[in-house]
Design an enzyme around this catalytic site. Structure first.
Site, short mmCIF file in Angstrom:
data_model
loop_
_atom_site.label_atom_id
_atom_site.label_comp_id
_atom_site.label_asym_id
_atom_site.label_seq_id
_atom_site.Cartn_x
_atom_site.Cartn_y
_atom_site.Cartn_z
N HIS A 1 24.90 3.88 48.20
CA HIS A 1 26.16 3.36 47.69
C HIS A 1 26.87 4.47 46.94
O HIS A 1 26.24 5.29 46.29
CB HIS A 1 25.91 2.18 46.73
N ASP B 1 24.61 -5.27 51.48
CA ASP B 1 24.58 -5.63 52.90
C ASP B 1 23.16 -5.68 53.47
O ASP B 1 22.97 -6.15 54.59
CB ASP B 1 25.42 -4.63 53.71
N1 CMC Z 1 20.69 6.85 55.27
C1 CMC Z 1 20.32 8.16 55.24
N2 CMC Z 1 20.87 9.09 54.43
C2 CMC Z 1 21.86 8.67 53.63
C3 CMC Z 1 22.31 7.35 53.59
C4 CMC Z 1 21.68 6.41 54.45
N3 CMC Z 1 22.06 5.14 54.46
N4 CMC Z 1 23.31 7.22 52.70
C5 CMC Z 1 23.50 8.45 52.18
N5 CMC Z 1 22.61 9.33 52.74
C6 CMC Z 1 22.45 10.75 52.38
C7 CMC Z 1 23.56 11.60 52.97
O1 CMC Z 1 23.20 12.10 54.25
C8 CMC Z 1 23.69 12.69 51.94
O2 CMC Z 1 22.61 13.58 52.11
P1 CMC Z 1 22.79 15.16 51.79
O3 CMC Z 1 23.08 15.24 50.31
O4 CMC Z 1 21.49 15.78 52.19
O5 CMC Z 1 23.93 15.61 52.64
C9 CMC Z 1 23.46 11.96 50.60
O6 CMC Z 1 22.60 10.85 50.95
C10 CMC Z 1 24.73 11.45 49.93
O7 CMC Z 1 25.44 10.64 50.88
P2 CMC Z 1 27.01 10.57 50.99
O8 CMC Z 1 27.37 10.13 52.37
O9 CMC Z 1 27.61 11.85 50.50
O10 CMC Z 1 27.33 9.44 49.94
P3 CMC Z 1 28.67 8.62 49.84
O11 CMC Z 1 28.78 8.15 48.45
O12 CMC Z 1 29.81 9.39 50.40
O13 CMC Z 1 28.44 7.38 50.84
C11 CMC Z 1 27.74 5.30 51.72
C12 CMC Z 1 28.04 6.13 50.45
C13 CMC Z 1 27.55 3.82 51.32
C14 CMC Z 1 28.93 5.39 52.68
C15 CMC Z 1 26.46 5.85 52.38
O14 CMC Z 1 25.36 5.72 51.51
C16 CMC Z 1 26.17 5.19 53.71
O15 CMC Z 1 26.67 5.63 54.75
N6 CMC Z 1 25.31 4.09 53.73
C17 CMC Z 1 25.07 3.33 54.94
C18 CMC Z 1 26.22 2.37 55.20
C19 CMC Z 1 26.21 1.19 54.24
O16 CMC Z 1 25.18 0.57 54.02
N7 CMC Z 1 27.39 0.85 53.72
C20 CMC Z 1 27.57 -0.32 52.85
C21 CMC Z 1 27.96 0.07 51.46
S1 CMC Z 1 27.77 -1.31 50.30
C22 CMC Z 1 28.93 -2.49 50.82
C23 CMC Z 1 30.30 -2.11 50.47
O17 CMC Z 1 30.70 -2.30 49.32
O18 CMC Z 1 31.01 -1.63 51.37
#
Ligand code: CMC
Length: 428
Positions: free
Chosen positions: A307, A364
């Site tokens: 998140h 989710d």
């Molecule tokens: N599985 C594997 N690796 C992950 C995941 C995941 N679900 N989420 C983040 N990472 C890794 C990412 O690859 C990165 O690694 P590194 O630092 O080595 O490059 C690190 O963790 C930070 O991730 P980020 O993408 O920079 O983080 P963000 O804050 O931009 O993204 C997120 C947040 C929710 C989009 C992301 O965690 C994600 O894609 N999760 C899966 C989709 C999901 O479950 N979304 C629902 C969010 S909650 C409901 C809502 O309110 O929408």
């Protein structure tokens, strides 16, 4: 003395005020940064940018705290109803008995949609994703209520738009499903409450009696409360930015529905079930899927994990995990993917990759399992999220309007070509 920060650029000092929120959150007010220094800030994905001052929802991602108007989400989920929470978010206080009765009666009177909406619905092929249909029908209200286009609507006009949005949303949602399965639509049964009414429109079949299961209706009501607002997330920021141009509330919320649709946002609830099903079909080898999620050359991510703001736990996920157990037990459903989900969570929470990056199950991760147990089809999961989030979008749109906020318009750092002469192509 009011706190300030000093920024030194090329040896010259510039002072900026610090803004403190009611929960002691601190922000540097850089609204005149460019005027003072010629610089702008660069924050791709708005990871550290406060776009507004808001009194609706407080969340502390480090501590896993979520409050609506000062009330803890745990308490609201246990003791309140969705429409009570909707009133709280939109108008700032919990309703009195009389206010609640007026609010629910007003909503119930506006559940019917114009018959011509059916013509629009008929134009969608049954292959249409219900989220696309929902956002289109929602936006179509601008055509049936053109007065909503007037940015200077009086407060009673605004109230009517709010009530219409809440009243018609379940009808649009249920009809988007009926369209997908090629069935005739059901009209709202106004003898029923909000969630039972929606369930009947979704599931009743022509010529057959349909009894709403109170366990299902209560579970849905609780899920809606948990989804009702989440401060400046992607879809809410979209609603605010569209609303800031003074577009109609219906188009702003329609834009929010589209933003929610994506798999990184609300669309994740659908993706979680697809992922868990794939793991099951693949023989339940969880380690293999964890390795895939960690592999930077593999686009797969553990859906329902991670998140932007919660870096300890998502309080909604805690409540939903327990609710998933309770609901499945009450309904006598034995879903093998619940066990896969729990094992996946257990393994991921011990894995250094997820621990170091502070990746925890989000709202989710378990919500899809409950929706599945309630009989909601996978394509409708994100529609459920949109129904729950509606009061939050409305509250944020109203707050933006009440605060008279300016049009949202970020800047950029241009990285394209510098000025060059135009050379016509030789057309001979
Ligand atoms: N599985 C594997 N690796 C992950 C995941 C995941 N679900 N989420 C983040 N990472 C890794 C990412 O690859 C990165 O690694 P590194 O630092 O080595 O490059 C690190 O963790 C930070 O991730 P980020 O993408 O920079 O983080 P963000 O804050 O931009 O993204 C997120 C947040 C929710 C989009 C992301 O965690 C994600 O894609 N999760 C899966 C989709 C999901 O479950 N979304 C629902 C969010 S909650 C409901 C809502 O309110 O929408």
């Amino acid at each position: 003395m009011a706190k300030t920060v000093e920024l030194i650029i090329d040896g010259k000092s510039h002072t900026f005020p610090v803004v403190e929120g009611s929960e002691k959150e601190l922000a540097i007010d850089i609204s005149d940064l460019r005027d003072k220094t010629g610089y702008i800030t660069l924050d791709i994905g708005y990871k550290n940018t406060g776009a507004t001052k808001s009194a609706i929802t407080f969340l502390d991602g480090e501590q896993g705290i979520l409050h609506y108007r000062g009330y803890a989400i745990e308490e609201l989920a246990e003791k309140s109803t969705f429409l009570e929470v909707a009133y709280l978010l939109i108008f700032g206080e919990l309703p009195t008995k009389a206010e609640y009765e007026k609010f629910t009666t007003d909503i119930t009177k506006r559940t019917l949609v114009h018959e011509d909406i059916k013509k629009i619905l008929d134009g969608f092929p049954s292959t249409s994703h219900p989220m696309g249909v929902l956002s289109s029908l929602f936006c179509a209200q601008t055509a049936f209520y053109p007065e909503s286009l007037n940015p200077n609507r009086p407060p009673d006009g605004v109230y009517l738009s709010i009530i219409r949005s809440l009243g018609k949303m379940p009808t649009f949602a249920a009809w988007s499903y009926k369209n997908a399965i090629g069935h005739p639509v059901n009209y709202p049964d106004n003898k029923l409450d909000y969630c039972p009414r929606f369930l009947k429109m979704m599931f009743a079949l022509p010529g057959q009696e349909y009894e709403v299961d109170p366990v299902v209706a209560d579970a849905l009501d609780k899920l809606f409360i948990l989804h009702a607002d989440h401060e400046q997330n992607c879809s809410t920021s979209t609603v605010r930015i569209v609303g800031s141009s003074k577009a109609s509330i219906y188009s702003a919320i329609s834009a929010g529905i589209n933003a929610l649709w994506g798999p990184l946002h609300g669309g994740a609830n659908q993706e979680v079930i697809i992922m868990l099903e794939n793991i099951r079909k693949d023989g339940g080898n969880i380690d293999k899927w964890i390795d895939k999620a960690k592999d930077k050359n593999d686009p797969f991510r553990l859906m329902g994990f991670g998140h932007r703001v919660y870096k300890n736990f998502d309080p909604r996920a805690k409540i939903i995990k327990k609710a998933a157990d309770d609901v499945l037990k009450k309904l006598g459903v034995n879903d093998p993917i619940l066990e896969i989900a729990k094992k996946l969570e257990e393994i991921a929470l011990k894995d250094p990759y997820f621990v170091e990056r502070k990746l925890y199950p989000n709202v989710d991760f378990y919500s899809g399992i409950i929706y599945r147990a309630l009989g909601i089809p996978v394509d409708m999961f994100t529609v459920m999220f949109a129904m729950g989030r509606l009061p939050g979008w409305i509250a944020q749109w109203k707050e933006l309007r009440d605060q008279g906020e300016p049009i949202g318009r970020p800047r950029q750092v241009y990285t394209g070509k510098t000025k060059r002469p135009f050379v016509p192509i030789d057309k001979r």
